[in-house]
Design a protein around this motif. Structure first.
Motif, PDB file in Angstrom:
ATOM      1  N   SER A  37      -1.570   1.210  -5.136  1.00 41.42           N
ATOM      2  CA  SER A  37      -1.665   0.301  -3.985  1.00 41.42           C
ATOM      3  C   SER A  37      -2.273  -1.023  -4.432  1.00 41.42           C
ATOM      4  O   SER A  37      -3.339  -1.053  -5.071  1.00 41.42           O
ATOM      5  CB  SER A  37      -2.523   0.921  -2.884  1.00 41.42           C
ATOM      6  N   SER A  93      -8.611  -2.461   1.379  1.00 43.29           N
ATOM      7  CA  SER A  93      -7.959  -1.345   2.063  1.00 43.29           C
ATOM      8  C   SER A  93      -8.452  -1.153   3.493  1.00 43.29           C
ATOM      9  O   SER A  93      -7.915  -0.334   4.226  1.00 43.29           O
ATOM     10  CB  SER A  93      -8.187  -0.043   1.280  1.00 43.29           C
ATOM     11  N   GLU A 151       0.865  -1.179   0.000  1.00 41.80           N
ATOM     12  CA  GLU A 151       0.000   0.000   0.000  1.00 41.80           C
ATOM     13  C   GLU A 151       0.903   1.231   0.000  1.00 41.80           C
ATOM     14  O   GLU A 151       1.678   1.437   0.929  1.00 41.80           O
ATOM     15  CB  GLU A 151      -0.913   0.003   1.226  1.00 41.80           C
TER      16      GLU A 151
END
Length: 283
Positions: A93, A143, A85
């Protein structure tokens, strides 16, 4: 009462049946059951039933030791794919997860992923993703830590003896999972401008056969924004190389010392009961 009979009317000795060996053993077993469980699990005086219940309950409370729950080590000549990331280049990412099946309930205590680049620093942060189910969907956002909302977690970097190899470990975890299949991945958070890139290694022939999944939500690598395989960006990765350690929640194997203590108590109760029975018959 007539006086003539008074001298011959002595109170008769009351005969009390002393508990036999089986009754004493059953009593001890019931006491053991009461110690390990607040609920009555042994009713009546059946020695076999009480002994079985006591042993089962005492074994169920023995702690299970930590062990390797799942492992896919780096295969020879393995390739590697970006799994990082980027705080400074978010459109690039990229996250990699692989499928893991647990036959029993587990508690994950640590996870180590194997990378091909040298450690950018001694410690940092990473996203630990865990998605529940056999398949991944577009709603599975890598994420944010997956279905369990773990998000970022502290990790340590350890350079291995083989060239350009780094172990990234997230420890001190306590993640309880039910038996089943999950998609799990550990993605370091590092700035490209400061530390460059690090690449997750392939398990090669050591993998379980089901390919790892890759996702670049920002689409910076040109392979789409949904879950796919690394081949979508021209890379090859079969199974991700990683290890998961923790505790399997199952009936623990009895310790010899515990069984010896239990057996000694049962045998002692039996001997004591037999002696008391003999004394009662002799008196």
């Amino acid at each position: 009462m007539p006086a003539a009979l008074a001298a011959s009317h002595a109170p008769r000795k009351r005969l009390v049946r002393e508990p036999g060996r089986q009754e004493n053993i059953a009593f001890v077993c019931r006491r053991i059951s009461a110690i390990v469980s607040p609920k009555p699990v042994c009713k009546g005086s059946s020695m076999k039933a009480c002994l079985t219940a006591a042993i089962a309950l005492s074994l169920s409370v023995l702690p299970a030791s930590a062990a390797t729950l799942f492992e896919q080590l780096t295969g020879p000549g393995a390739s590697s794919v970006v799994n990082q990331e980027f705080a400074d280049l978010p459109t690039y990412s990229s996250y990699i997860v692989d499928d893991v099946t647990f036959a029993t309930d587990v508690v994950i205590q640590s996870m180590t992923s194997f990378f091909s680049s040298e450690a950018p620093e001694s410690s940092g942060m990473a996203v630990l993703n865990i998605f529940d189910g056999d398949t991944l969907t577009a709603a599975d956002d890598p994420s944010g830590g997956g279905d369990f909302g773990i998000s970022s977690t502290p990790v340590t970097y350890a350079v291995r003896t083989d060239a350009n190899a780094t172990d990234v470990t997230a420890s001190g975890l306590s993640i309880a999972l039910s038996a089943g299949t999950y998609w799990i991945g550990l993605t370091p958070i590092e700035e490209y401008g400061t530390f460059g890139q690090i690449f997750l290694r392939d398990a090669g022939a050591n993998g379980n056969g089901t390919p790892a999944a890759f996702r670049n939500p920002g689409g910076g690598f040109g392979g789409g924004t949904d879950w796919t395989t690394p081949s979508a960006i021209g890379q090859r990765l079969g199974n991700a190389a990683f290890r998961i350690e923790g505790t399997a929640v199952m009936s623990a194997i009895p310790l010899p010392s515990s069984l010896l203590l239990l057996a000694s108590g049962v045998i002692g109760a039996g001997v004591y009961g037999r002696r008391r029975g003999r004394k009662a018959r002799l008196s």
